[in-house]
Design a protein around this motif. Structure first.
Motif, PDB file in Angstrom:
ATOM      1  N   ASP A  53       2.926  -0.190  10.739  1.00 35.75           N
ATOM      2  CA  ASP A  53       2.052  -1.348  10.723  1.00 35.75           C
ATOM      3  C   ASP A  53       0.604  -0.886  10.590  1.00 35.75           C
ATOM      4  N   GLY A  54      -0.278  -1.854  10.396  1.00 36.28           N
ATOM      5  CA  GLY A  54      -1.706  -1.541  10.351  1.00 36.28           C
ATOM      6  C   GLY A  54      -2.481  -2.570   9.569  1.00 36.28           C
ATOM      7  N   PRO A  55      -3.789  -2.607   9.747  1.00 37.18           N
ATOM      8  CA  PRO A  55      -4.625  -3.605   9.079  1.00 37.18           C
ATOM      9  C   PRO A  55      -4.807  -3.325   7.595  1.00 37.18           C
ATOM     10  N   VAL A  56      -5.335  -4.306   6.889  1.00 33.57           N
ATOM     11  CA  VAL A  56      -5.600  -4.171   5.462  1.00 33.57           C
ATOM     12  C   VAL A  56      -6.571  -3.023   5.211  1.00 33.57           C
ATOM     13  N   GLY A  57      -6.302  -2.260   4.165  1.00 33.33           N
ATOM     14  CA  GLY A  57      -7.199  -1.177   3.791  1.00 33.33           C
ATOM     15  C   GLY A  57      -7.039   0.099   4.587  1.00 33.33           C
ATOM     16  N   ALA A  58      -6.010   0.174   5.431  1.00 28.35           N
ATOM     17  CA  ALA A  58      -5.804   1.378   6.236  1.00 28.35           C
ATOM     18  C   ALA A  58      -5.154   2.498   5.435  1.00 28.35           C
ATOM     19  N   GLY A  59      -4.724   2.191   4.220  1.00 33.18           N
ATOM     20  CA  GLY A  59      -4.090   3.206   3.383  1.00 33.18           C
ATOM     21  C   GLY A  59      -2.595   3.292   3.578  1.00 33.18           C
TER      22      GLY A  59
ATOM     23  N   GLY B 197     -12.285   9.278   9.018  1.00 32.34           N
ATOM     24  CA  GLY B 197     -12.843  10.620   8.881  1.00 32.34           C
ATOM     25  C   GLY B 197     -11.822  11.716   8.705  1.00 32.34           C
ATOM     26  N   ILE B 198     -10.566  11.353   8.461  1.00 27.86           N
ATOM     27  CA  ILE B 198      -9.504  12.347   8.284  1.00 27.86           C
ATOM     28  C   ILE B 198      -9.010  12.305   6.845  1.00 27.86           C
ATOM     29  N   GLY B 199      -8.748  13.459   6.264  1.00 27.43           N
ATOM     30  CA  GLY B 199      -8.290  13.531   4.890  1.00 27.43           C
ATOM     31  C   GLY B 199      -6.873  13.007   4.716  1.00 27.43           C
ATOM     32  N   PHE B 200      -6.566  12.601   3.505  1.00 27.18           N
ATOM     33  CA  PHE B 200      -5.266  12.028   3.172  1.00 27.18           C
ATOM     34  C   PHE B 200      -4.119  12.951   3.569  1.00 27.18           C
TER      35      PHE B 200
ATOM     36  N   ALA C 227     -13.217  -0.534   4.332  1.00 26.32           N
ATOM     37  CA  ALA C 227     -13.952  -1.230   3.273  1.00 26.32           C
ATOM     38  C   ALA C 227     -14.489  -0.241   2.250  1.00 26.32           C
ATOM     39  N   ARG C 228     -14.944   0.918   2.695  1.00 30.16           N
ATOM     40  CA  ARG C 228     -15.463   1.937   1.772  1.00 30.16           C
ATOM     41  C   ARG C 228     -14.369   2.414   0.831  1.00 30.16           C
ATOM     42  N   ARG C 229     -13.198   2.662   1.365  1.00 32.91           N
ATOM     43  CA  ARG C 229     -12.076   3.109   0.535  1.00 32.91           C
ATOM     44  C   ARG C 229     -11.708   2.054  -0.497  1.00 32.91           C
ATOM     45  N   ARG C 230     -11.636   0.807  -0.055  1.00 30.19           N
ATOM     46  CA  ARG C 230     -11.278  -0.271  -0.975  1.00 30.19           C
ATOM     47  C   ARG C 230     -12.350  -0.446  -2.046  1.00 30.19           C
ATOM     48  N   TRP C 231     -13.599  -0.343  -1.658  1.00 28.53           N
ATOM     49  CA  TRP C 231     -14.720  -0.479  -2.591  1.00 28.53           C
ATOM     50  C   TRP C 231     -14.667   0.606  -3.660  1.00 28.53           C
ATOM     51  N   LEU C 232     -14.363   1.840  -3.250  1.00 29.23           N
ATOM     52  CA  LEU C 232     -14.262   2.947  -4.203  1.00 29.23           C
ATOM     53  C   LEU C 232     -13.108   2.715  -5.177  1.00 29.23           C
ATOM     54  N   GLU C 233     -11.983   2.226  -4.665  1.00 29.77           N
ATOM     55  CA  GLU C 233     -10.845   1.917  -5.537  1.00 29.77           C
ATOM     56  C   GLU C 233     -11.220   0.847  -6.558  1.00 29.77           C
ATOM     57  N   MET C 234     -11.939  -0.167  -6.115  1.00 28.80           N
ATOM     58  CA  MET C 234     -12.347  -1.258  -7.001  1.00 28.80           C
ATOM     59  C   MET C 234     -13.327  -0.756  -8.062  1.00 28.80           C
ATOM     60  N   GLN C 235     -14.227   0.129  -7.662  1.00 30.83           N
ATOM     61  CA  GLN C 235     -15.180   0.702  -8.619  1.00 30.83           C
ATOM     62  C   GLN C 235     -14.461   1.461  -9.724  1.00 30.83           C
TER      63      GLN C 235
END
Length: 223
Positions: free
Chosen positions: A8-14, A203-206, A152-160
């Motif tokens: 489970d987890g919120p939107v944009g958590a990857g 702050g943790i890598g994929f 939000a930063r991750r999602r923004w980068l994906e959208m860009q």
């Protein structure tokens, strides 16, 4: 024992990308349940169904056939046989998915389908009520999260990368609105279950997140 992992987890958590990687390393399928709600939300938009009309949305969920298939690129999500995978990742569909997911009748339809899929196939299932409703007896339960700003930063980068010029601030506002809707809905509000392991990816890598989850799985299945 069938290997089932609930996430489970919120939107944009990857969740989708992390789940894809973890499932691949374990040699099992990844079921993205959020895509199924998105497919319903997309269909409601297409057909002009009022998202605030619980009865109409629930009837739509009972009428259409949402299914999944798998190929080399992962899960494909279908509505009445039409592949809608490439149409369900827009902000509008994201909010629609959250809206339709509030309704008890919708969630009953989706949960029943998801449980049937997981009952016969080893898989990692991710979404927003997997640990509580879909796989309450799963040996491994993960709650994957990150700060709102990081998500939000991750999602923004994906959208860009896709050519979308929506400002970061707008993405952050939309994400917080989605959090508010998911965490305060009357039916199964989003929150970690008591037996879920919380993994905060801020702050943790994929790769590190993937290895951390694989370690949790290994520890649980070798107890």
């Amino acid at each position: 024992m069938i290997l089932n992992i609930a996430m489970d987890g919120p939107v944009g958590a990857g969740k989708s990308s992390i789940a894809d990687a973890v499932a691949a390393k374990l040699g099992i399928l990844h079921l993205d349940t959020g895509a199924m709600y998105r497919a319903l939300g997309l269909t409601a938009i297409r057909r002009g169904v009022d998202l605030a009309d619980e009865q109409a949305v629930t009837q739509l969920a009972r009428t259409i056939k949402v299914s999944v298939a798998y190929d080399v690129d992962g899960q494909r999500t279908l509505v009445d046989g039409e592949d809608v995978t490439g149409l369900i990742r827009t902000p509008e569909v994201s909010m629609a998915a959250s809206a339709v997911g509030r309704y008890l009748g919708v969630r009953k339809e989706m949960v029943a389908l998801q449980q049937r899929l997981a009952a016969t196939t080893p898989m990692l299932v991710d979404g927003r009520d997997i640990c509580l409703r879909v796989l309450p007896d799963a040996p491994v339960k993960i709650y994957l999260t990150a700060s709102a700003e990081e998500r939000a930063r991750r999602r923004w980068l994906e959208m860009q990368q896709k050519g979308d010029t929506t400002p970061y601030e707008t993405v952050l506002v939309d994400l917080r609105a989605r959090d508010e809707q998911d965490m305060n809905r009357e039916v199964d509000p989003l929150r970690p279950t008591e037996d879920a392991v919380i993994v905060d990816s801020t702050g943790i890598g994929f790769d590190e997140v993937v290895e951390q989850i694989l370690g949790i799985v290994k520890e649980k299945y070798h107890e």
